[in-house]
Motif scaffolding. Structure first.
Motif, short mmCIF file in Angstrom:
data_model
loop_
_atom_site.label_atom_id
_atom_site.label_comp_id
_atom_site.label_asym_id
_atom_site.label_seq_id
_atom_site.Cartn_x
_atom_site.Cartn_y
_atom_site.Cartn_z
N MET A 1 -16.20 69.38 45.77
CA MET A 1 -15.46 68.55 46.72
C MET A 1 -13.97 68.57 46.42
SD MET A 1 -16.43 66.58 49.28
CE MET A 1 -16.56 64.96 50.00
N ARG A 3 -12.40 70.57 44.46
CA ARG A 3 -11.93 71.95 44.52
C ARG A 3 -11.57 72.29 45.96
NH1 ARG A 3 -13.38 77.34 45.27
NH2 ARG A 3 -14.91 76.54 46.74
N ASN A 4 -12.43 71.82 46.88
CA ASN A 4 -12.20 72.07 48.29
C ASN A 4 -10.92 71.41 48.78
OD1 ASN A 4 -13.51 72.88 50.96
ND2 ASN A 4 -15.11 73.15 49.40
N LEU A 7 -7.99 73.29 47.46
CA LEU A 7 -7.81 74.56 48.17
C LEU A 7 -7.10 74.34 49.49
CD1 LEU A 7 -9.29 77.15 46.96
CD2 LEU A 7 -10.47 77.15 49.17
N ILE A 8 -7.61 73.39 50.25
CA ILE A 8 -7.05 73.17 51.58
C ILE A 8 -5.63 72.61 51.45
CG2 ILE A 8 -7.86 70.82 52.05
CD1 ILE A 8 -8.61 71.84 54.83
N ARG A 326 -13.96 66.66 60.99
CA ARG A 326 -14.55 66.14 59.75
C ARG A 326 -15.34 64.87 60.02
NH1 ARG A 326 -12.91 68.67 55.14
NH2 ARG A 326 -11.24 70.19 55.44
N ALA A 331 -17.77 62.87 57.81
CA ALA A 331 -16.84 62.37 56.80
C ALA A 331 -16.63 60.88 57.01
CB ALA A 331 -15.50 63.10 56.90
N SER A 332 -16.78 60.11 55.94
CA SER A 332 -16.49 58.69 56.05
C SER A 332 -14.97 58.51 55.99
CB SER A 332 -17.15 57.92 54.91
OG SER A 332 -16.60 58.35 53.69
N LEU A 336 -12.03 60.77 54.01
CA LEU A 336 -10.82 61.31 54.65
C LEU A 336 -9.56 60.82 53.94
CD1 LEU A 336 -11.64 61.10 58.44
CD2 LEU A 336 -11.19 63.15 57.09
N GLN A 339 -9.20 62.61 50.79
CA GLN A 339 -8.68 63.97 50.94
C GLN A 339 -7.17 63.98 51.12
OE1 GLN A 339 -10.19 66.14 54.33
NE2 GLN A 339 -8.57 67.67 54.15
#
Ligand SMILES: Nc1ncnc2c1ncn2[C@@H]1O[C@H](COP(=O)(O)OP(=O)(O)OP(=O)(O)O)[C@@H](O)[C@H]1O
Ligand SMILES: [Mg+2]
Lengths: 421, 240
Positions: A1, A3-4, A7-8, A326, A331-332, A336, A339
């Motif tokens: 998660m 890592r994602n 990345l983004i 998302r 996605a809750s 979000l 993130q």
């Protein structure tokens, strides 16, 4: 998660180069400024040599004396340190210090110099690095011998780069035999001086008994506790002792002050000079100073943070479609917000790293122009820890609000909002 | 067994949807009553602007009606909290958007993985494996490392389908999933949907303009000007 997210975040930062650049400039300048201040404070809180046993030291500096309507703030007389402070239990050593400024004429030119007058114990309490010789002895002090310890800089001034040990130093028409040469200490240091003389050199007859500063001038003292654990007791005993002090010189009847740690002493100097409350010297100036510094740092970050919030809102708006997708796939709001806050913190941490570089560059320049003589500031590991904390606070400060707002958009409008981007 | 006897997976009753902009009011849906049974494959047809996407959004819990009620497994969705809805969407519903809505910042495989990010208990490699499987189903194994912008419209559509099916949803909502595909590719997608429906028991609602594809589903709901104007049952049974 995570890592994602990383990345983004990385992709987004690269893709929106202009936004990233503008943000980073703002963040890194803000954090660099804060880091410079932090490094200064850190230098005070954790001073370099000769402060090695700092955690066992207490400082008796500015005192307040009151009597009727009269108030003075000044260093106490020698008698106060000698008769009262010296008698406190649990003390391993105490050094009374007077200081002054003299004009000297090395190689015919007038130079103003900070000088100190102190006791032999000073050389035990402080850990000076001696290049030559050592400190003067108790005998030197008792017998009022014309000896002196000088700094490296002073040696260069008077004797060039040769050994000074045993040479005679001409000051005020007298000659002082150099018994020791120490490495230069920072001009911000509590014990900064060009020359140290035995305290008795400077005595006027009244000095020995003065409690409140009088014609004999004011003195400070540095206490070395036997152990760190004794510090609170010594502080308490200091207060008890104060209540018993007899002041022979009217109009003053009572003294106020404290035996304070190095940081507290600086805090007192900064914050409580002109205030006549009776808790002078005992109130928690340190907490106040830290409070002021933290509040100042937050206030200083506020404007760039608001700026970043604005940039963020438009940046996140551009990604309305992504937010919609998302959310549509489960996605809750917390996920979000998480993130976008992570993304933002990456930005501010990178900004913090650049900030560290900028601050270090600034200090190099500082050293180069010799802004504070004999002082080199550095970003040490403590400051790096503060930098990380500040970056994250900044990231949260500027990231949570827009992320929370954006996460509230209804899915369908988010998706619609993203179509034309 | 007939589809009618199956319990409803989702039911709309008296649903209205009104869009309000500054001065304009658009009645996108009026008095819609729809029941979709578990295991059904329903197609939705109607002219442009008739309210098909709006209907699908409400069926997928992406949007709320202005009036009327939506029941999922017999439970009114109004009673669900925000994150309960998120959880339901994540576990039970897959969506293929009319305009794909891929995340352009990440690679194809990461786009497909997206729904799995919000599912607990999956490791990175499990997510990756599931995403690659879904991409294999839509015939895109050779494009996993590309970015969406590097794909053709049809390929993007297939990524969107892979993303919708990667989490094995019980309810799949597809807004013209074959709209950008040639008939051969369209048939392949239809085959995937039929397999999901028949073998995995997924309930599917699909918007299409293709009468031929619609005829291959269990039933077609016809929408006109925000109203349901027809209901053609093609097959009375859900084939096992
Ligand atoms: N966000 C919105 N704001 C205002 N009006 C909207 C909005 N979304 C849809 N509409 C209107 O609602 C009606 C139904 O739209 P919808 O997108 O459901 O049509 P559709 O049947 O999916 O059409 P198409 O086949 O072209 O995709 C249209 O008249 C449209 O203009
Ligand atoms: Mg539509």
């Amino acid at each position: 998660m995570l890592r994602n997210y990383l990345l983004i975040a990385w992709k987004v930062l690269l893709r929106r180069k202009f936004f990233t650049f503008i943000s980073l400039v703002g963040i890194s300048l803000t954090l660099a400024t804060l880091l410079v201040v932090t490094a200064f404070v850190d230098n005070i809180a954790h001073p370099p040599l000769p402060f090695l046993k700092t955690d066992r030291m207490l400082f008796v500096q500015t005192m307040m004396a009151k009597g009727g309507d009269n108030v003075i703030f000044s260093n106490a007389g020698f008698g106060f340190h000698d008769k009262y402070v010296r008698q406190l239990p649990d003390i391993e050593a105490i050094a009374v210090i007077g200081s002054g400024i003299i004009d000297a004429y090395p190689s015919g030119q007038k130079v103003r110099m900070n000088v100190s007058y102190t006791e032999a114990s000073f050389w035990h309490i402080m850990d000076f690095e001696f290049i030559e010789g050592g400190g003067f002895t108790e005998e030197d002090v008792v017998n009022v011998r014309n000896v002196a310890v000088i700094s490296e800089e002073t040696r260069t001034r008077f004797f060039g780069n040769t050994s000074a040990l045993g040479k005679m130093l001409p000051i005020d028409g007298k000659s002082f035999r150099v018994v020791g040469v120490v490495k230069n200490v920072s001009a911000t240091s509590f014990v900064y001086s060009a020359i140290w003389f035995p305290i008795t050199i400077d005595f006027v007859p009244e000095a020995r008994s003065e409690i409140v500063q009088g014609v004999g001038g004011g003195y400070r003292s540095i206490i070395l506790a036997k152990s760190v654990n004794d510090i609170p007791r010594i502080k308490n005993n200091f207060q008890t002792m104060l209540s018993r002090v007899q002041i022979p010189t009217p109009p003053f009847t009572k003294m106020y002050g404290g035996a304070t740690s190095i940081l507290e002493s600086h805090a007192m100097e900064l914050l409580s000079m002109s205030d006549e409350d009776e808790d002078f010297g005992t109130r928690n100036s340190l907490a106040l100073m830290i409070g002021v510094l933290v509040a100042g740092a937050l206030a200083f970050m506020l404007l760039p943070a608001i700026n970043l919030v604005n940039l963020n809102v438009s940046r996140i708006l551009e990604r309305a479609s992504e937010i919609g997708v998302r959310k549509a796939f489960g996605a809750s709001r917390r996920a979000l917000v998480g993130q976008f806050v992570v993304e933002n913190c990456i930005l501010t941490v990178i900004g913090g790293a650049i900030g560290i570089l900028l601050a270090e560059l600034f200090f190099l320049w500082f050293a180069w122009i010799d802004f504070v003589p004999h002082t080199t500031f550095h970003i040490n590991y403590r400051v790096v820890v503060y930098a990380i904390i500040m970056s994250l606070v900044f990231g949260l400060l500027s990231g949570v609000l827009p992320a929370w707002k954006m996460s509230r958009l209804p899915i369908v409008s988010s998706l619609k909002g993203g179509i034309n981007v | 067994m007939t589809s009618i006897q199956q319990p409803n997976i989702i039911a709309l009753s008296g649903v209205e949807k009104m869009y309000r902009t500054d001065k304009l009011e658009t009645q996108a849906l009026s008095n819609i009553n729809v029941n979709i049974a578990a295991g059904e494959f329903v197609s939705i047809m109607g002219p442009s602007g008739s309210g098909k996407s709006t209907l699908l959004n409400i069926l997928g819990l992406l949007d709320v009606p202005t009036h009327g009620s939506v029941a999922l497994h017999g439970k009114n969705v109004e009673s669900f909290k925000d994150n309960e809805l998120a959880h339901i969407r994540n576990k039970e519903i897959g969506f293929v958007f009319q305009s794909f809505h891929l995340v352009n910042d990440v690679r194809v495989v990461d786009n497909v993985e997206l729904p799995l990010l919000y599912r607990k208990g999956l490791t990175g490699s499990e997510r990756r494996r599931m995403a690659l499987e879904a991409l294999e189903m839509v015939g895109l194994t050779s494009r996993t490392k590309h970015f969406p912008s590097q794909l053709s419209g049809g390929q993007q559509q297939r990524v969107a389908i892979a993303r919708a099916i990667v989490g094995k949803p019980r309810l799949l909502l597809a807004d013209e999933p074959t709209g950008n595909l040639d008939s051969k590719m369209g048939d392949e997608i239809m085959h995937i949907l039929h397999t999901l429906n028949a073998e995995h028991g997924a309930t599917i609602a699909m918007v299409t303009h293709d009468e031929r594809l619609a005829a291959a589903t269990d039933r077609t709901i016809r929408v006109f000007d925000g109203n349901i104007v027809g209901n053609t049952v093609w097959k009375n049974t859900v084939l096992a």
